[in-house]
Design a protein around this motif. Structure first.
Motif, short mmCIF file in Angstrom:
data_model
loop_
_atom_site.label_atom_id
_atom_site.label_comp_id
_atom_site.label_asym_id
_atom_site.label_seq_id
_atom_site.Cartn_x
_atom_site.Cartn_y
_atom_site.Cartn_z
N LYS A 287 0.83 -1.21 0.00
CA LYS A 287 0.00 0.00 0.00
C LYS A 287 0.86 1.26 0.00
CE LYS A 287 -4.33 -1.58 1.97
NZ LYS A 287 -5.33 -1.40 3.04
N LEU A 288 1.95 1.22 0.79
CA LEU A 288 2.84 2.37 0.86
C LEU A 288 3.46 2.65 -0.51
CD1 LEU A 288 4.14 4.48 2.66
CD2 LEU A 288 5.97 2.85 3.17
N GLY A 289 3.83 1.57 -1.22
CA GLY A 289 4.39 1.74 -2.56
C GLY A 289 3.37 2.35 -3.51
N LEU A 290 2.10 1.88 -3.43
CA LEU A 290 1.06 2.43 -4.29
C LEU A 290 0.83 3.91 -4.00
CD1 LEU A 290 -1.53 -0.50 -4.21
CD2 LEU A 290 -0.07 0.19 -6.11
N TYR A 291 0.81 4.27 -2.70
CA TYR A 291 0.61 5.68 -2.34
C TYR A 291 1.77 6.55 -2.83
CZ TYR A 291 -3.23 4.15 0.61
OH TYR A 291 -4.41 3.62 1.07
#
Length: 456
Positions: A287-291
């Motif tokens: 999720k952090l990578g997507l954000y």
């Protein structure tokens, strides 16, 4: 020392005893209760035949077992036919069984079954009343003999699986007449203590039904049932069942198995925690990578934030001015419409109609009152004129003009002729202001035109 006497070796003495016994008791019937029954891989039966106070070892070889129709087990009362023999290796005598018949259950086994049935009917074995064991207990108490191998095996297995567990050892007798009292007291004291015990382990190694009997006592069963702390029963071996096993919150086949059931190995906990950590961290990283990727695209689309802010500020001012003008126009139109509606409502207001009706009604009421007053005045004037006319025509009006009304007494008959009032007759003369009662002294006809009247 008399050197003439024969000195036996152990083997010689044992052999002579063996010969003597086998000669003296070639074959016999023996009744007893089976105890300590076991079957090694050879298939022979080894057990103890006992009665109330005595026991004897017995062996039933596999070759002769085809003749029995039941499966021997502890507690069975049997009749055995065989011969006595001596096992020279241990110097023990035993009965070698050739034939076995079922006699019945033993006394202890019968008592066990009766107590088991009674406690079952009371609901002490119900699954609903059994308490769950804590997932990871921190304080454990073990009620057992401190000198037996059981406690060593239990601690070794427990600490090998998880070292950060505090174990309190409550020493009791686990065999003998007083053992059940000590076990009952231990369970009650642990429940009353402030040690923070989370699980109680009742542990004892294997043995005969007599050896395990304290754990078949009713007082021990009721102490387990009344315990607020979960109790694990780990008595005897896999095949041994005691009353405490049925009442306890968990039954372990052996004390070592109790340690394994009580807690999972520490490495399994660490592995599970590691798996959970991985399952939690990996989605967060994704999720952090997507954000971060979205943020990069947004920054790229937005460009210089200050120039973007200036443009947006100018557009905001322009939109604000247009919005105010539009709102002002809309509000003006709405105000005109509202004024027109109010005027129409005022024209059709029920209140004004009611007021106009009330005014008209008041005018009509005043007109009617004036008409009634004038009519009353006319009626009063006419009534007054008629009253005067009646007054003038009434006898009393005639009296007012100086005339008198004469009536005889006492009958008050109107006097019209002189003859009706002879001298001495009392008469009443009514005039305008009153009446006169008179006595006629004398009378005269009309031509005399005179008469005398005297007041009485």
């Amino acid at each position: 020392m008399d050197l003439s006497q024969k000195i036996y070796t152990v083997s010689e003495l044992t052999q002579e005893i063996k010969d003597l016994l086998e000669e003296e008791f070639p074959f016999l019937w023996l009744e007893g209760e089976i105890s300590n029954f076991r079957v090694p891989p050879s298939g022979h039966y080894y057990f103890t035949l006992k009665d109330v106070s005595t026991q004897i070892r017995a062996v039933f070889f596999k070759s002769g077992q085809s003749g029995i129709s039941f499966k021997p087990e502890n507690g069975l009362q049997v009749l055995c036919f065989g011969r006595l023999g001596v096992y020279a290796g241990r110097g023990e005598y035993q009965i070698i069984i050739e034939r076995m018949e079922l006699k019945g259950w033993g006394t202890l086994q019968l008592a066990f079954e009766k107590l088991k049935e009674r406690l079952w009917k009371e609901g002490l074995f119900e699954l609903e009343r059994k308490k769950p064991l804590p997932l990871l207990p921190r304080r454990v108490a073990i009620v057992t003999s401190p000198t037996g191998a059981v406690i060593q095996d239990f601690l070794k297995i427990l600490y090998r699986r998880f070292r950060n567990i505090h174990v309190s050892i409550f020493p009791v007798l686990v065999q003998g007449e007083t053992a059940s009292f000590e076990i009952e007291e231990a369970i009650k004291k642990l429940n009353q203590s402030d040690l923070g015990i989370e699980v109680i382990i009742l542990a004892r190694g294997g043995g005969s039904i007599e050896d395990l009997w304290p754990f078949n006592e009713e007082r021990v069963a009721r102490a387990i049932a009344g315990s607020a702390i979960p109790v694990v029963s780990a008595i005897g071996h896999e095949v041994d069942f005691t009353i405490s096993d049925f009442v306890a919150d968990l039954r372990a086949s052996t004390p070592s198995a109790a340690a394994e059931l009580l807690i999972q190995p520490q490495r399994e906990w660490e592995s599970k925690i590691g798996d959970i950590q991985v399952r939690l961290v990996q989605p967060l990283r994704r999720k952090l990578g997507l954000y971060e990727e979205k943020l990069f695209h947004f920054q790229k689309r937005i460009g210089d934030p200050r120039r973007r802010l200036i443009d947006l500020t100018l557009r905001l001012d322009d939109y604000g001015t247009r919005l105010r003008l539009a709102l002002r126009g809309i509000l003006g139109k709405r105000q005109d419409t509202l004024t027109w509606i109010q005027e129409k409502l005022l024209l059709k207001a029920p209140r004004d109609k009611v007021l106009a009706g009330q005014n008209s009604l008041e005018i009509q009421r005043l007109k009617l009152r004036g008409l009634i007053n004038r009519k009353l005045e006319q009626w009063e004037m006419a009534l007054e004129a008629q009253g005067k006319t009646l007054q003038a025509l009434s006898p009393w009006g005639i009296l007012d003009r100086g005339y008198a009304l004469v009536r005889t007494l006492p009958d008050l008959a109107l006097l019209k002729k002189v003859e009706e009032a002879p001298p001495g007759k009392h008469i009443r003369v009514s005039i305008a202001q009153g009446e006169l009662d008179c006595l006629v002294e004398r009378t005269r006809k009309k031509e005399d035109r005179t008469f005398v009247q005297r007041t009485i």
